[in-house]
Design a protein around this motif. Sequence first.
Motif: not given
Lengths: 201, 315, 561
Positions: C53, C55, C62, C75, C82, C86, C393, C396, C399, C404, C446-447, C460, C483, C485
């Motif tokens: 949430l 994220a 963003l 932020y 986050h 996590m 990023y 980011v 990783f 994930f 996403n990534w 980042r 994700l 959903v």
Amino acid sequence: MSTTASDLPLQHTPGHIKHDGHNLTGFVIFLCSESIIFLAFFAGFILLKLTAPEWLPKGVEGLETRMPLINTIVLVSSSFVAYFAERKLHQGNLWGFRLLWMLTMAMGCYFVYGQYVEWSELAFSLNSGVFGGTFYLLTGFHGLHVITGILLMALMLGRSFRPNNYAKGDMGVTSVSLFWHFVDVIWIILYVLIYVWQRSS
Amino acid sequence: MTSTSPSPRQGLPIRRILVISLATLVNLVLSIWMAQWSVDWLPVAASTAAPYVDGLFSLEVGIGCFIFVGCVGFILWSVLFSRADKYDESDGLPIEGNTRLEIAWTVIPFVVVMALAFYSIHVNEQLASLGPKTKYDLAVDQQPDAVAAADNLKDIGPIRVISRQWSWEFVYPDGVRSSELHLPVSQRANFQLSSEDVLHSFYVPAFRLKQDIIPGSVISYSITPTREGTYRLRDAMFSGAYFSSNQTHVIVESGEAYDQWLKKAASQPLVSGLSQATELYQQRLAKGDRGWATVPPAAPPMVNDPGHPDVLHDA
Amino acid sequence: MTINYDPRVLKAPHPVPGAPDNWKRFFSFNTDAKVIGIQYIGLSLFFLLVGGLLAMVMRGELITPASDLVDPTVYNGLYTMHGTVMLFLFLFPVLNGFNNLLIPTMIGAPDMAFPKLNAAAFWLVPVFAIVLMGSFFVPGGPASAGWWSYPPVSIQNPLGHFINGQFLWILAVALSGVSSIMGAINFVTTILRMRAPGMTLFRMPVFIWTAWAAQTLQLIGLPALTGGAIMLLFDLSFGTSFFQPEGGGDPVLYQHFFWFYSHPAVYVMVLPVFGIFSELITVYSRKPLFGYRFVALASFVITFLGLIVWVHHMFYSGTPQWMRNLFMVTTMLIAVPTGVKVFAWLGTLWGGKIRLTTPMLFVLGGLVNFIFGGITGVMLGTAPIDIHVGNTYFVVAHFHYIIFNTIGFGIFAGIYHWFPKFTGRMFYEGLGKVHFALTFIGATLNWLPLHWAGLMGMPRRVASYDPEFALWNVIASIGAFMLGVASIPFILNMVSSWARGAKAPPNPWRAIGLEWLLPSPPPAENFEDDIPTVISEPYGYGLGRPLVEDEDYYVRRAQEA
Ligand code: HEA
Ligand code: HEA
Ligand code: CUA
Ligand SMILES: [Cu+2]
């Protein structure tokens, strides 16, 4: 699949057979892990000492070493006393164990007291730069371990009065005495780093 | 999927070798193409360091692509052709291992990464030869120039780069102060990086160079820009509330333009420099100071040239 | 609804999975490792939602270049929390959940070596969760200096209160460390001392090897982090200056403490997932694990190498050249033992009888993502490249591809695979596949694009960014919402299967392993006083050899239960 299939449940290994000695295993693993915190502090101390542009706070010459040396000797000898206490316990000499054990505790208490006296006479505080910070952090963190050790010994002493306390072995005493040796070894390193090394730089 | 899909064992060795060689060839071509394309993923190259970094990156994209496509192709192949039928309860080939194969896939990656590592060390040394990046510890109240050895091969500088929460200030040897960094093209510039509060990082993507700035230390740092243009200088080490606004421009211009700028700036009176954080903070206060706690921004530096933050940048 | 319970279930001295009306045991101080395992997994999945949430709000911010959804300070707090939630409230606990479920059952032990310590370690998790979540409500807001909490920014303490977000953060992390150490001591002791007769080291399933290797790292690394955290706390709250340059301290020293643990921590997280991959790929390809011994030993090679690479997080921190070169070499070396594992899995797939069930889909998806994330890792390990993309990023994206898109996938795979074993119910395959499809597409959207944002130089930890990065971020945010959903079919599946799924047989996947010789769900003390003797290596698919003496007896016993 299996060749010895039979309708009767065979005599397989009972579940709780292999439980002895877990406590000691776990405790040794814990001590190894605990030693890393000290290693981290030592590494930090060495790095800061080697790189800090100003090490000693203004007006501080260094540390007095005679009193701490006496303290060191007391603490280190207490390890031997603890060892003999343990020996007595193995020989079944309960009172011998208790007396030596109490002597160890007394020596530990003397160490803590000596540390307290030293702290109260120092001219610098926790906030006096990295020198003050590392000094109080290291000695304080070690002191907490000494106090923990004394409390654990008191616990073992109390338990020794319970009837049949050692029927299942004396793992508790072994562990505490291991802990005490550990605290001792840490102090020796600490003493060398903080008190002995100061002259050479 | 049908279970009649060719079991890999049954194919003729020649056919298998052919298929594998073909697949490898396709993969190789794809990887080389990716490696060439990958240079476009990076910002324009504007310093002497950039070609080294880009070359290394392209090489690794090529190797990486080859490994990735090879492995994924293998997985896809297996999934397509070794699927079990819905009611097929049998087991696969009970191969438990193959020592020669295992040694091969230990040794080959080892050789690949070691070759890569030593080549990278080589690149690292070359980057170092483009200018020192040396950290010097500062005692309390000491001045940076007292401790930092300047770069002997420098053409200009040392330019003092002072980072704050959240603004940049550049002080030129003749005392000119500015909010944007002006550099003459193809001249080796030496900086003294220092911070007045927390960690910051001096990052110009077009130069492919990044250096943390450490309070209590001064870092002597040299770079040579090679392409005229306007680039972004971004703080790249988190420095608190308005970290994301702590950016400014680097203007690389011809030697004459640079000299002109210096001369003009020297004649200008000191004014409040660029500090977007200050504006944002004022807005926040005006709205009733909601949000989570932050230290207030440092006062904007007083500079001769506050710069032109709205100019578009090349990278 | 009536179900036939294992008679021993009803006889057991304390509530066990499967007995009527016993959900309460999951909310009590229970010392049964299987209950604790489910407690860990349930709680951690809740915090996956919390971290997710956070994220979602971050990705919402963003989606546009300007900082318009939330204040930048908010932020900063969001991404700090986050990351912390996590890692410390989702990932470590969920893996400890697997350890609790699988270690005793896979090695044939009745329970953990120290059941009470085990329960205490678990109950520390809600305690530090409350501390951490409570920090949202203290004046000034939660910690917001990133999960690294690098000084001096982390010790600035703008309001000057003693109780502040950063203080609570350090406290929570320290408590988490205590809990993890308690867990690690327990797991290692159990593995060393409580294996079934005949289960030599080279007859242990790979999951046990990886859990052992991972917990060894915890034991070595965590105390260093704790040491650093204590010093940070003193700097923050008691005016010392270990990391404050004004008093002669060194901010970079903290970074060494932090990464000396936090790099190995990434292998603590990924190693058990390698274990899960090894267990699942063999079952669903119906083949023995290719080069089992190499795969097992590679775990400890990774442990060892993992301890000597931490400076790759500090290439641009002012570390001297020799250090960069040295740590570049060690970092790259890690690709070798990792490659041994990857290639062994590929070899296992080869010529198998592959079945694309939900768990297998997650494994294969995770494996593909891992190879990708590992390769970007090697790029980051290359100092000259890292100097450019470090703190952008690209990192980011690297990783999250592992944390994930690999580990998260592996955890989902593990949850599906062992769900029948420990709940006694089958899950719905269809919902599982929907979950996989949404997750894979969402995760990729996403990534993958954010790699390019990073390469172009997007830092980042920024609440606002230059407009040239907008496109990548829009795609990423859409993927992130997908994700979000994707969690719906997952939750639906878990809840409804557990409530009314078909009853699971002891071994629905025809898997080889001690845990599959137990009834589903296993009784309180697993094999109780009837522990099998292991006679062969694990994963004997297609070899027709029994795993234990009297295998038929155990199979029958589990079925009759
Ligand atoms: C959780 C798991 C995890 C795992 C397993 C890894 C694995 C690796 N990571 Fe990653 N990493 C993180 C999580 C992880 N990482 C996190 C969380 C961060 C950032 C933290 C933060 O800053 O907040 C990070 C950051 C990070 C950095 C710092 C970047 C920076 O901040 O500037 C670096 C640099 O070296 C790095 C490198 C690597 C390498 C080399 C591996 C290797 O282990 C990968 C090895 C795997 C393979 C290579 C693929 C399989 C191998 C083959 C198929 C064999 C053939 C391959 C070759 C010959 C190349 N990682
Ligand atoms: C286990 C570790 C883990 C996991 C699983 C994730 C998962 C995700 N992370 Fe995480 N992340 C970190 C660990 C992790 N992250 C760390 C350590 C950092 C660094 C922090 C730092 O820099 O200090 C970080 C940083 C980080 C950033 C960078 C912030 C910045 O630098 O400015 C971003 C931005 O996109 C991000 C996004 C996401 C997203 C979209 C997911 C998704 O995969 C999440 C998917 C999960 C869900 C979606 C759960 C279900 C959600 C719901 C049920 C809610 C439903 C709500 C809606 C649909 C609206 N993360
Ligand atoms: Cu172990 Cu009882
Ligand atoms: Cu790392």
